[in-house]
Design a protein around this motif. Structure first.
Motif, PDB file in Angstrom:
ATOM      1  N   UNK A   2      14.228 -32.816  12.678  1.00  0.00           N
ATOM      2  CA  UNK A   2      14.366 -31.714  11.726  1.00  0.00           C
ATOM      3  C   UNK A   2      14.316 -30.369  12.443  1.00  0.00           C
ATOM      4  N   UNK A   3      13.443 -30.266  13.435  1.00  0.00           N
ATOM      5  CA  UNK A   3      13.346 -28.994  14.166  1.00  0.00           C
ATOM      6  C   UNK A   3      14.612 -28.733  14.985  1.00  0.00           C
ATOM      7  N   UNK A   4      15.217 -29.776  15.530  1.00  0.00           N
ATOM      8  CA  UNK A   4      16.465 -29.593  16.271  1.00  0.00           C
ATOM      9  C   UNK A   4      17.581 -29.156  15.333  1.00  0.00           C
ATOM     10  N   UNK A   5      17.652 -29.751  14.145  1.00  0.00           N
ATOM     11  CA  UNK A   5      18.666 -29.344  13.178  1.00  0.00           C
ATOM     12  C   UNK A   5      18.455 -27.894  12.748  1.00  0.00           C
ATOM     13  N   UNK A   6      17.198 -27.519  12.506  1.00  0.00           N
ATOM     14  CA  UNK A   6      16.905 -26.143  12.103  1.00  0.00           C
ATOM     15  C   UNK A   6      17.281 -25.170  13.216  1.00  0.00           C
ATOM     16  N   UNK A   7      17.014 -25.537  14.466  1.00  0.00           N
ATOM     17  CA  UNK A   7      17.384 -24.686  15.594  1.00  0.00           C
ATOM     18  C   UNK A   7      18.880 -24.514  15.710  1.00  0.00           C
ATOM     19  N   UNK A   8      19.610 -25.594  15.517  1.00  0.00           N
ATOM     20  CA  UNK A   8      21.077 -25.509  15.594  1.00  0.00           C
ATOM     21  C   UNK A   8      21.633 -24.626  14.475  1.00  0.00           C
ATOM     22  N   UNK A   9      21.049 -24.748  13.279  1.00  0.00           N
ATOM     23  CA  UNK A   9      21.506 -23.925  12.153  1.00  0.00           C
ATOM     24  C   UNK A   9      21.207 -22.455  12.430  1.00  0.00           C
ATOM     25  N   UNK A  10      20.021 -22.169  12.959  1.00  0.00           N
ATOM     26  CA  UNK A  10      19.668 -20.779  13.247  1.00  0.00           C
ATOM     27  C   UNK A  10      20.563 -20.181  14.335  1.00  0.00           C
ATOM     28  N   UNK A  11      20.868 -20.960  15.347  1.00  0.00           N
ATOM     29  CA  UNK A  11      21.756 -20.467  16.398  1.00  0.00           C
ATOM     30  C   UNK A  11      23.150 -20.216  15.822  1.00  0.00           C
ATOM     31  N   UNK A  12      23.627 -21.120  14.988  1.00  0.00           N
ATOM     32  CA  UNK A  12      24.930 -20.941  14.372  1.00  0.00           C
ATOM     33  C   UNK A  12      24.980 -19.707  13.483  1.00  0.00           C
ATOM     34  N   UNK A  13      23.936 -19.509  12.684  1.00  0.00           N
ATOM     35  CA  UNK A  13      23.887 -18.326  11.821  1.00  0.00           C
ATOM     36  C   UNK A  13      23.803 -17.043  12.641  1.00  0.00           C
ATOM     37  N   UNK A  14      23.094 -17.090  13.760  1.00  0.00           N
ATOM     38  CA  UNK A  14      22.998 -15.906  14.619  1.00  0.00           C
ATOM     39  C   UNK A  14      24.354 -15.547  15.206  1.00  0.00           C
ATOM     40  N   UNK A  15      25.089 -16.553  15.659  1.00  0.00           N
ATOM     41  CA  UNK A  15      26.417 -16.305  16.235  1.00  0.00           C
ATOM     42  C   UNK A  15      27.365 -15.764  15.170  1.00  0.00           C
ATOM     43  N   UNK A  16      27.364 -16.385  13.998  1.00  0.00           N
ATOM     44  CA  UNK A  16      28.245 -15.934  12.926  1.00  0.00           C
ATOM     45  C   UNK A  16      27.854 -14.525  12.480  1.00  0.00           C
ATOM     46  N   UNK A  17      26.548 -14.260  12.374  1.00  0.00           N
ATOM     47  CA  UNK A  17      26.106 -12.920  11.995  1.00  0.00           C
ATOM     48  C   UNK A  17      26.506 -11.876  13.017  1.00  0.00           C
ATOM     49  N   UNK A  18      26.441 -12.218  14.295  1.00  0.00           N
ATOM     50  CA  UNK A  18      26.880 -11.285  15.331  1.00  0.00           C
ATOM     51  C   UNK A  18      28.358 -10.979  15.248  1.00  0.00           C
ATOM     52  N   UNK A  19      29.145 -11.999  14.984  1.00  0.00           N
ATOM     53  CA  UNK A  19      30.591 -11.774  14.855  1.00  0.00           C
ATOM     54  C   UNK A  19      30.910 -10.920  13.628  1.00  0.00           C
ATOM     55  N   UNK A  20      30.246 -11.200  12.515  1.00  0.00           N
ATOM     56  CA  UNK A  20      30.485 -10.417  11.303  1.00  0.00           C
ATOM     57  C   UNK A  20      30.026  -8.976  11.507  1.00  0.00           C
TER      58      UNK A  20
END
Length: 79
Positions: free
Chosen positions: A33-51
């Motif tokens: 669960x922690x690995x999935x949460x980390x992957x989601x947070x990294x993905x959201x950070x990348x998408x937020x940076x692009x936006x």
């Protein structure tokens, strides 16, 4: 010069199609669960940076001439 012809046994080719190994790769481990949460947070950070870069970059790249006109008008009013 002569070429020596040798019989090539093609049975190994037919056997290779039917051969199945009894060795299997290990099963894939499911991410925790922690690995999935980390992957989601990294993905959201990348998408937020692009936006964010689009939000700040697009207005800066606009071909709007209003800043140049205001500088000229201020210089004209000063004299």
């Amino acid at each position: 010069m002569f070429r020596r012809r040798e019989a090539v046994p093609f049975t190994f080719v037919a056997d290779a199609d039917r051969f199945r190994s009894n060795v299997e790769p290990p099963p894939r481990l499911r991410p925790s669960t922690s690995q999935l949460a980390g992957r989601v947070l990294v993905g959201l950070t990348v998408v937020g940076g692009l936006v964010g870069s689009l939000l700040f970059g697009v207005p800066a790249l606009a071909a709007d001439q209003t800043p140049a006109q205001t500088q000229q008008s201020e210089a004209a009013h000063g004299h």
